[in-house]
Design a protein around this motif. Structure first.
Motif, PDB file in Angstrom:
ATOM      1  N   ILE A  14      45.613 -24.777  -6.256  1.00  0.00           N
ATOM      2  CA  ILE A  14      45.580 -23.756  -7.304  1.00  0.00           C
ATOM      3  C   ILE A  14      44.149 -23.490  -7.751  1.00  0.00           C
ATOM      4  CG2 ILE A  14      46.197 -23.307  -9.727  1.00  0.00           C
ATOM      5  CD1 ILE A  14      48.891 -24.672  -9.107  1.00  0.00           C
ATOM      6  N   PHE A  15      43.332 -24.540  -7.852  1.00  0.00           N
ATOM      7  CA  PHE A  15      41.968 -24.381  -8.336  1.00  0.00           C
ATOM      8  C   PHE A  15      40.967 -24.052  -7.235  1.00  0.00           C
ATOM      9  CE2 PHE A  15      43.989 -27.104 -11.549  1.00  0.00           C
ATOM     10  CZ  PHE A  15      43.840 -26.254 -12.645  1.00  0.00           C
ATOM     11  N   PHE A  16      41.170 -24.583  -6.029  1.00  0.00           N
ATOM     12  CA  PHE A  16      40.226 -24.337  -4.928  1.00  0.00           C
ATOM     13  C   PHE A  16      40.985 -24.397  -3.603  1.00  0.00           C
ATOM     14  CE2 PHE A  16      36.596 -25.586  -2.139  1.00  0.00           C
ATOM     15  CZ  PHE A  16      35.880 -24.421  -2.311  1.00  0.00           C
ATOM     16  N   PRO A  17      41.483 -23.251  -3.128  1.00  0.00           N
ATOM     17  CA  PRO A  17      42.341 -23.223  -1.931  1.00  0.00           C
ATOM     18  C   PRO A  17      41.749 -23.884  -0.682  1.00  0.00           C
ATOM     19  CG  PRO A  17      42.379 -21.097  -3.026  1.00  0.00           C
ATOM     20  CD  PRO A  17      41.350 -21.927  -3.726  1.00  0.00           C
ATOM     21  N   PRO A  18      40.459 -23.694  -0.343  1.00  0.00           N
ATOM     22  CA  PRO A  18      39.965 -24.333   0.882  1.00  0.00           C
ATOM     23  C   PRO A  18      40.062 -25.860   0.864  1.00  0.00           C
ATOM     24  CG  PRO A  18      38.476 -22.589   0.237  1.00  0.00           C
ATOM     25  CD  PRO A  18      39.456 -22.768  -0.893  1.00  0.00           C
ATOM     26  N   LEU A  19      39.934 -26.468  -0.296  1.00  0.00           N
ATOM     27  CA  LEU A  19      40.047 -27.926  -0.383  1.00  0.00           C
ATOM     28  C   LEU A  19      41.482 -28.371  -0.109  1.00  0.00           C
ATOM     29  CD1 LEU A  19      38.721 -30.629  -0.895  1.00  0.00           C
ATOM     30  CD2 LEU A  19      39.137 -30.304  -3.335  1.00  0.00           C
ATOM     31  N   GLY A  20      42.445 -27.622  -0.596  1.00  0.00           N
ATOM     32  CA  GLY A  20      43.842 -27.944  -0.315  1.00  0.00           C
ATOM     33  C   GLY A  20      44.151 -27.835   1.171  1.00  0.00           C
ATOM     34  N   VAL A  21      43.616 -26.806   1.828  1.00  0.00           N
ATOM     35  CA  VAL A  21      43.820 -26.655   3.274  1.00  0.00           C
ATOM     36  C   VAL A  21      43.124 -27.782   4.017  1.00  0.00           C
ATOM     37  CG1 VAL A  21      43.353 -25.178   5.266  1.00  0.00           C
ATOM     38  CG2 VAL A  21      44.140 -24.168   3.137  1.00  0.00           C
ATOM     39  N   PHE A  22      41.935 -28.157   3.585  1.00  0.00           N
ATOM     40  CA  PHE A  22      41.207 -29.250   4.227  1.00  0.00           C
ATOM     41  C   PHE A  22      41.994 -30.559   4.135  1.00  0.00           C
ATOM     42  CE2 PHE A  22      38.310 -32.878   3.815  1.00  0.00           C
ATOM     43  CZ  PHE A  22      37.708 -32.838   5.064  1.00  0.00           C
ATOM     44  N   LEU A  23      42.603 -30.824   2.992  1.00  0.00           N
ATOM     45  CA  LEU A  23      43.363 -32.065   2.818  1.00  0.00           C
ATOM     46  C   LEU A  23      44.577 -32.121   3.738  1.00  0.00           C
ATOM     47  CD1 LEU A  23      43.243 -32.430  -1.059  1.00  0.00           C
ATOM     48  CD2 LEU A  23      41.986 -33.767   0.641  1.00  0.00           C
ATOM     49  N   VAL A  24      45.161 -30.970   4.042  1.00  0.00           N
ATOM     50  CA  VAL A  24      46.351 -30.931   4.890  1.00  0.00           C
ATOM     51  C   VAL A  24      45.993 -30.789   6.360  1.00  0.00           C
ATOM     52  CG1 VAL A  24      48.412 -29.586   5.426  1.00  0.00           C
ATOM     53  CG2 VAL A  24      47.834 -30.059   3.071  1.00  0.00           C
ATOM     54  N   TYR A  54      52.998 -25.184   3.223  1.00  0.00           N
ATOM     55  CA  TYR A  54      54.444 -25.083   3.434  1.00  0.00           C
ATOM     56  C   TYR A  54      54.808 -25.483   4.866  1.00  0.00           C
ATOM     57  CZ  TYR A  54      58.938 -23.106   4.569  1.00  0.00           C
ATOM     58  OH  TYR A  54      60.211 -22.946   5.036  1.00  0.00           O
ATOM     59  N   VAL A  55      54.076 -24.948   5.838  1.00  0.00           N
ATOM     60  CA  VAL A  55      54.357 -25.279   7.245  1.00  0.00           C
ATOM     61  C   VAL A  55      54.188 -26.778   7.464  1.00  0.00           C
ATOM     62  CG1 VAL A  55      53.549 -24.982   9.625  1.00  0.00           C
ATOM     63  CG2 VAL A  55      53.796 -22.999   8.139  1.00  0.00           C
ATOM     64  N   TYR A  56      53.125 -27.353   6.922  1.00  0.00           N
ATOM     65  CA  TYR A  56      52.871 -28.783   7.105  1.00  0.00           C
ATOM     66  C   TYR A  56      54.021 -29.628   6.555  1.00  0.00           C
ATOM     67  CZ  TYR A  56      50.790 -33.390   6.537  1.00  0.00           C
ATOM     68  OH  TYR A  56      50.562 -34.739   6.579  1.00  0.00           O
ATOM     69  N   ARG A  60      56.867 -31.715   8.593  1.00  0.00           N
ATOM     70  CA  ARG A  60      56.908 -33.156   8.320  1.00  0.00           C
ATOM     71  C   ARG A  60      58.334 -33.598   8.000  1.00  0.00           C
ATOM     72  NH1 ARG A  60      52.810 -35.794   3.947  1.00  0.00           N
ATOM     73  NH2 ARG A  60      53.936 -37.707   3.611  1.00  0.00           N
ATOM     74  N   GLU A  61      59.019 -32.804   7.186  1.00  0.00           N
ATOM     75  CA  GLU A  61      60.404 -33.115   6.841  1.00  0.00           C
ATOM     76  C   GLU A  61      61.303 -32.999   8.065  1.00  0.00           C
ATOM     77  OE1 GLU A  61      63.419 -34.481   4.602  1.00  0.00           O
ATOM     78  OE2 GLU A  61      61.332 -34.345   3.990  1.00  0.00           O
ATOM     79  N   GLN A  62      61.087 -31.991   8.895  1.00  0.00           N
ATOM     80  CA  GLN A  62      61.881 -31.845  10.115  1.00  0.00           C
ATOM     81  C   GLN A  62      61.696 -33.046  11.037  1.00  0.00           C
ATOM     82  OE1 GLN A  62      60.968 -28.166  12.071  1.00  0.00           O
ATOM     83  NE2 GLN A  62      61.735 -26.918  10.385  1.00  0.00           N
ATOM     84  N   ALA A  63      60.465 -33.528  11.148  1.00  0.00           N
ATOM     85  CA  ALA A  63      60.198 -34.682  12.001  1.00  0.00           C
ATOM     86  C   ALA A  63      60.905 -35.930  11.470  1.00  0.00           C
ATOM     87  CB  ALA A  63      58.700 -34.931  12.111  1.00  0.00           C
ATOM     88  N   ARG A  64      60.966 -36.081  10.163  1.00  0.00           N
ATOM     89  CA  ARG A  64      61.666 -37.226   9.573  1.00  0.00           C
ATOM     90  C   ARG A  64      63.156 -37.185   9.872  1.00  0.00           C
ATOM     91  NH1 ARG A  64      58.782 -37.370   3.806  1.00  0.00           N
ATOM     92  NH2 ARG A  64      56.920 -38.476   4.440  1.00  0.00           N
ATOM     93  N   GLU A  65      63.705 -35.980   9.954  1.00  0.00           N
ATOM     94  CA  GLU A  65      65.124 -35.822  10.241  1.00  0.00           C
ATOM     95  C   GLU A  65      65.419 -35.866  11.731  1.00  0.00           C
ATOM     96  OE1 GLU A  65      66.130 -32.136   8.396  1.00  0.00           O
ATOM     97  OE2 GLU A  65      65.964 -32.953   6.371  1.00  0.00           O
ATOM     98  N   GLY A  66      64.385 -35.952  12.544  1.00  0.00           N
ATOM     99  CA  GLY A  66      64.582 -36.005  13.988  1.00  0.00           C
ATOM    100  C   GLY A  66      64.642 -34.647  14.653  1.00  0.00           C
ATOM    101  N   SER A  78      45.803 -25.572  13.381  1.00  0.00           N
ATOM    102  CA  SER A  78      45.697 -27.025  13.373  1.00  0.00           C
ATOM    103  C   SER A  78      46.928 -27.666  13.998  1.00  0.00           C
ATOM    104  CB  SER A  78      45.535 -27.522  11.938  1.00  0.00           C
ATOM    105  OG  SER A  78      45.670 -28.910  11.874  1.00  0.00           O
ATOM    106  N   GLU A  79      46.709 -28.540  14.956  1.00  0.00           N
ATOM    107  CA  GLU A  79      47.819 -29.283  15.550  1.00  0.00           C
ATOM    108  C   GLU A  79      48.448 -30.231  14.535  1.00  0.00           C
ATOM    109  OE1 GLU A  79      49.438 -29.100  18.468  1.00  0.00           O
ATOM    110  OE2 GLU A  79      48.246 -27.300  18.787  1.00  0.00           O
ATOM    111  N   ARG A  80      47.641 -30.717  13.619  1.00  0.00           N
ATOM    112  CA  ARG A  80      48.157 -31.609  12.583  1.00  0.00           C
ATOM    113  C   ARG A  80      49.202 -30.902  11.730  1.00  0.00           C
ATOM    114  NH1 ARG A  80      44.637 -34.444   7.810  1.00  0.00           N
ATOM    115  NH2 ARG A  80      46.354 -35.594   6.898  1.00  0.00           N
ATOM    116  N   VAL A  81      48.945 -29.654  11.395  1.00  0.00           N
ATOM    117  CA  VAL A  81      49.901 -28.880  10.610  1.00  0.00           C
ATOM    118  C   VAL A  81      51.117 -28.523  11.468  1.00  0.00           C
ATOM    119  CG1 VAL A  81      50.260 -26.723   9.347  1.00  0.00           C
ATOM    120  CG2 VAL A  81      48.128 -27.976   9.080  1.00  0.00           C
ATOM    121  N   GLN A  82      50.885 -28.130  12.704  1.00  0.00           N
ATOM    122  CA  GLN A  82      51.988 -27.734  13.592  1.00  0.00           C
ATOM    123  C   GLN A  82      52.992 -28.867  13.787  1.00  0.00           C
ATOM    124  OE1 GLN A  82      52.768 -24.823  14.756  1.00  0.00           O
ATOM    125  NE2 GLN A  82      50.892 -23.650  14.622  1.00  0.00           N
TER     126      GLN A  82
END
Length: 96
Positions: A14-24, A54-56, A60-66, A78-82
Protein backbone atom coordinates in the motif's frame (compact mmCIF):
# COMPACT_ATOMS: atom_id res chain seq x y z
CA UNK A 1 2.10 -17.67 9.88
CA UNK A 2 1.19 -17.35 6.21
CA UNK A 3 -1.71 -15.00 6.94
CA UNK A 4 0.48 -12.66 8.96
CA UNK A 5 3.17 -12.51 6.29
CA UNK A 6 0.55 -11.93 3.59
CA UNK A 7 -0.98 -9.09 5.58
CA UNK A 8 2.45 -7.54 6.13
CA UNK A 9 3.23 -7.71 2.39
CA UNK A 10 -0.12 -6.05 1.58
CA UNK A 11 0.54 -3.24 4.07
CA UNK A 12 4.00 -2.67 2.61
CA UNK A 13 2.54 -2.68 -0.90
CA UNK A 14 0.00 0.00 0.00
CA UNK A 15 2.82 2.41 0.86
CA UNK A 16 5.47 1.36 -1.70
CA UNK A 17 4.36 -1.12 -4.40
CA UNK A 18 7.83 -2.05 -5.77
CA UNK A 19 8.95 -3.22 -2.32
CA UNK A 20 5.92 -5.49 -2.04
CA UNK A 21 6.68 -7.00 -5.46
CA UNK A 22 10.33 -7.43 -4.49
CA UNK A 23 9.37 -9.32 -1.32
CA UNK A 24 7.20 -11.74 -3.32
CA UNK A 25 9.00 -12.04 -6.67
CA UNK A 26 12.60 -11.23 -5.81
CA UNK A 27 14.79 -8.99 -7.92
CA UNK A 28 13.83 -9.32 -11.56
CA UNK A 29 11.64 -8.13 -14.40
CA UNK A 30 8.51 -7.90 -12.26
CA UNK A 31 10.15 -5.36 -9.96
CA UNK A 32 11.42 -3.33 -12.93
CA UNK A 33 7.96 -3.30 -14.53
CA UNK A 34 6.42 -2.26 -11.22
CA UNK A 35 8.91 0.57 -10.73
CA UNK A 36 8.09 1.89 -14.21
CA UNK A 37 4.34 1.63 -13.59
CA UNK A 38 4.70 3.36 -10.22
CA UNK A 39 6.63 6.20 -11.85
CA UNK A 40 3.90 6.53 -14.49
CA UNK A 41 1.22 6.72 -11.81
CA UNK A 42 0.42 5.36 -8.40
CA UNK A 43 -2.68 3.40 -9.46
CA UNK A 44 -1.01 1.27 -12.20
CA UNK A 45 1.82 0.38 -9.82
CA UNK A 46 -0.61 -0.72 -7.13
CA UNK A 47 -2.74 -2.74 -9.54
CA UNK A 48 0.32 -4.58 -10.87
CA UNK A 49 1.71 -5.19 -7.38
CA UNK A 50 -1.53 -6.60 -6.03
CA UNK A 51 -1.92 -8.80 -9.14
CA UNK A 52 1.58 -10.25 -8.62
CA UNK A 53 0.82 -10.91 -4.96
CA UNK A 54 -2.55 -12.48 -5.78
CA UNK A 55 -0.98 -14.87 -8.30
CA UNK A 56 1.78 -15.77 -5.84
CA UNK A 57 -0.52 -16.55 -2.92
CA UNK A 58 -3.11 -18.29 -5.13
CA UNK A 59 -0.47 -20.56 -6.68
CA UNK A 60 0.98 -21.20 -3.23
CA UNK A 61 -2.41 -22.31 -1.92
CA UNK A 62 -2.97 -24.51 -4.99
CA UNK A 63 0.40 -26.19 -4.42
CA UNK A 64 -0.52 -26.91 -0.79
CA UNK A 65 -3.71 -28.60 -1.96
CA UNK A 66 -1.79 -30.68 -4.49
CA UNK A 67 -3.14 -28.83 -7.53
CA UNK A 68 -0.72 -27.22 -9.94
CA UNK A 69 -1.55 -24.58 -12.52
CA UNK A 70 -0.98 -25.90 -16.01
CA UNK A 71 -0.76 -22.47 -17.61
CA UNK A 72 1.46 -19.53 -16.83
CA UNK A 73 -0.19 -16.44 -15.41
CA UNK A 74 -0.07 -13.61 -17.97
CA UNK A 75 2.26 -10.66 -17.34
CA UNK A 76 4.15 -12.47 -14.56
CA UNK A 77 7.83 -13.02 -15.34
CA UNK A 78 9.08 -14.49 -12.07
CA UNK A 79 9.22 -18.27 -11.80
CA UNK A 80 8.91 -17.88 -8.04
CA UNK A 81 5.52 -16.24 -8.46
CA UNK A 82 4.42 -18.68 -11.18
CA UNK A 83 5.05 -21.65 -8.88
CA UNK A 84 3.87 -20.03 -5.65
CA UNK A 85 7.36 -20.14 -4.15
CA UNK A 86 7.60 -23.91 -4.58
CA UNK A 87 10.80 -23.88 -6.61
CA UNK A 88 11.32 -23.65 -10.32
CA UNK A 89 8.64 -26.06 -11.47
CA UNK A 90 10.27 -29.08 -9.81
CA UNK A 91 8.47 -30.55 -6.87
CA UNK A 92 9.18 -33.83 -5.23
CA UNK A 93 6.28 -36.23 -5.61
CA UNK A 94 5.17 -37.90 -2.42
CA UNK A 95 5.67 -41.65 -2.18
CA UNK A 96 2.42 -43.60 -2.42
Amino acid sequence: MSGVSGLLVVLITIFFPPLGVFLVAGCGADVLVNICLTILGVIPGHVHAFYIEYVYYDRREQAREGRFAARRAPAVYSERVQTGGQGYGTMAQSAA
